[in-house]
Write an enzyme that holds these catalytic residues in place. Structure first.
Site, PDB file in Angstrom:
ATOM      1  N   ASN A  97      32.956  66.346 -59.540  1.00  0.00           N
ATOM      2  CA  ASN A  97      31.744  65.093 -59.547  1.00  0.00           C
ATOM      3  C   ASN A  97      30.065  65.972 -59.182  1.00  0.00           C
ATOM      4  OD1 ASN A  97      31.311  61.972 -58.656  1.00  0.00           O
ATOM      5  ND2 ASN A  97      30.768  62.695 -56.726  1.00  0.00           N
TER       6      ASN A  97
ATOM      7  N   ASP B  67      23.672  53.570 -56.394  1.00  0.00           N
ATOM      8  CA  ASP B  67      22.972  53.454 -55.085  1.00  0.00           C
ATOM      9  C   ASP B  67      21.444  53.835 -56.234  1.00  0.00           C
ATOM     10  OD1 ASP B  67      22.289  56.152 -54.588  1.00  0.00           O
ATOM     11  OD2 ASP B  67      22.639  55.660 -52.560  1.00  0.00           O
TER      12      ASP B  67
END
Ligand code: G3I
Length: 448
Positions: free
Chosen positions: A201, A268
């Site tokens: 990640n 986001d």
């Protein structure tokens, strides 16, 4: 979370016929009215970061439970939270998030096992042999505690430098153990919980650039040498200085082409109104265009608890009102927040019911059958959940395609996804009792 699990009654004759007439409303021209159900209609999960200390807030939990089908503990699984002293594991806060999510049939993403940040100081003080042992102990400690309960683990997080070098980031792990620490972490993780998907990640890897090129080369090398890796997470923190890259979809696709799943893990986007909504739409459309993009996680439920709340980057405002970005994401997922409102093209909702019957029973096991029945509109696909109580386990499934998160099994069609209005199909499964003959819980029938 959507797909609430319910205890269902048994018949007096213990024929154990239970009926879960659980439907997710959807419209014939659209799929569903929550993020999770709309994403499920596209074969994907829609998740959020969850903070344990907000679970007591009714609006937070209601929004979480209604909209999301996956949860990522925002800070609770990090090294400083879970092993603050060497060999002293603390799981209380993480357990609260995991238990909440799983009790509602949601998946959990594990975040994160090996990361340079939120690392207790004792780790940085270790020499190489000790550090290697501590890293493996930490991975085994977390993955062992949550074995069988985690959909995907972020095994290694943010190991590459920003900028054009393509180099690994300096960290205790990199500096003392060298490049091989990443491979070792993945090998340890695979052995610790073979059922969990193992992800690398990172951020600023969302478009094609030097950093994502370096990660791509690592994943390609891992795949060629059989180092266990299943997925790559793209954090996707965007704002005006770092917008959604023009080649976002192409970048996801080139990773998928290596033979790994891709997941959008911390989405986001700072901003507001239609500009923010348009950027969110681009992200969702990119994921839907890549077959191996299996899910999207936004990094929080509400703007007010975002790690960058000043940028109002999420889908719900501080009063849990849906923002234009929410409507845009729902629409991009094929859903509708207002199925009976103006512009509604009419026609019955796309719904289904799931009815359970125990069709065979012997001392060590039983067979269950679930009948999926379309409502008043034709169905092109469906999902249903079966929760088998511990210590039971499912040994086989027929006429359905299962995926598992802990003891919750989500079943999608094999060949039998299309149903005319009012017609039915069935799938079946065999359960090994392991000493318990309790009935499974069947529910969450979602149609599109
Ligand atoms: O809980 C304490 C509180 O008791 C104390 O009063 C307060 C004072 O600062 O700090 C609180 O802890 C904060 C914690 O978030 C919980 O809110 C930490 O200071 C703060 O550093 C921590 O920030 C987290 C950050 O990671 C740390 O690196 C954010 O919540 C979290 O959203 C963020 O998440 C990361 C991902 O894990 C990896 N990718 C980037 C992403 C955003 O930075």
């Amino acid at each position: 979370m959507t797909m609430p699990l319910r205890r269902l009654p048994r018949t007096a004759a213990a024929t154990l016929v239970t009926l879960a007439a659980l439907t997710t409303a959807a419209h014939s021209a659209v799929a569903a009215d929550t993020l999770g159900s709309a994403a499920a209609g596209q074969g994907r999960y829609f998740g959020t970061a969850v903070a344990a200390n907000h679970l007591g807030e009714a609006d937070y939990t209601a929004t979480l439970d209604r909209e999301f089908t996956s949860a990522t503990p925002e800070n609770e699984m990090k090294w400083d939270a879970t092993e603050p002293g060497r060999g002293t594991f603390t799981f209380g806060a993480a357990d609260r998030v995991v238990d909440h999510a799983r009790s509602r049939g949601a998946d959990v993403r594990g975040h994160t096992l090996v990361w340079h940040s939120q690392l207790p100081s004792w780790v940085g003080a270790l020499g190489a042999p000790d550090l290697r042992a501590a890293m493996n102990t930490h991975i085994n400690g977390l993955m062992g505690h949550y074995k069988g309960q985690i959909h995907s683990w972020d095994v290694v997080n943010e190991a590459f430098q920003d900028g054009g070098s393509g180099a690994r980031r300096s960290s205790p792990f990199q500096d003392r153990l060298g490049d091989g620490f990443i491979e070792e972490a993945f090998r340890t993780a695979r052995a610790a919980d073979p059922a969990a998907k193992l992800c690398y990640n990172d951020y600023n890897t969302d478009g094609v650039n030097a950093k994502s090129n370096a990660v791509h080369a690592m994943v390609k090398d891992f795949k060629s040498r059989g180092v266990p890796i299943d997925c790559v997470g793209f954090q996707s923190h965007f704002n005006s200085a770092s917008p959604v890259p023009a080649d976002y979809r192409q970048n996801l696709q080139r990773f998928a082409d290596l033979g790994v799943d891709v997941q959008i893990t911390e989405l986001d986007i700072e901003g507001s109104g239609s500009a923010q909504a348009a950027a969110y739409t681009r992200v969702v459309e990119a994921c839907l265009a890549v077959a191996r993009c299996t899910g999207i996680t936004v990094w929080g439920v509400t703007d007010k608890y975002s790690w960058r709340s000043g940028g109002t980057p999420l889908l719900f405002d501080g009063d849990y009102r849906k923002k234009p970005a929410y409507d845009a994401v729902l629409a991009a997922l094929g859903g509708s927040g207002d199925p009976d409102g103006p512009g509604d093209p009419g026609g019955p909702a796309v719904t289904c019911t799931a009815a359970y019957t125990r069709t065979a029973d012997w001392s060590s096991g039983y067979n269950g059958q679930v009948t999926i029945t379309a409502g008043a509109a034709p169905v092109s696909s469906w999902t249903a959940t079966v929760t088998v109580p511990a210590p039971q386990s499912v040994s086989s499934v027929w006429n359905g395609t299962p995926s598992r998160a802990g003891d919750v099994m989500t079943v999608r069609p094999s060949w039998n996804g299309t149903l005319a209005a009012g017609t039915s199909t069935t799938f079946g499964f065999t359960v090994v009792k392991n000493g318990s003959s309790a009935a499974p819980t069947v529910g969450g029938c979602t149609a599109s």
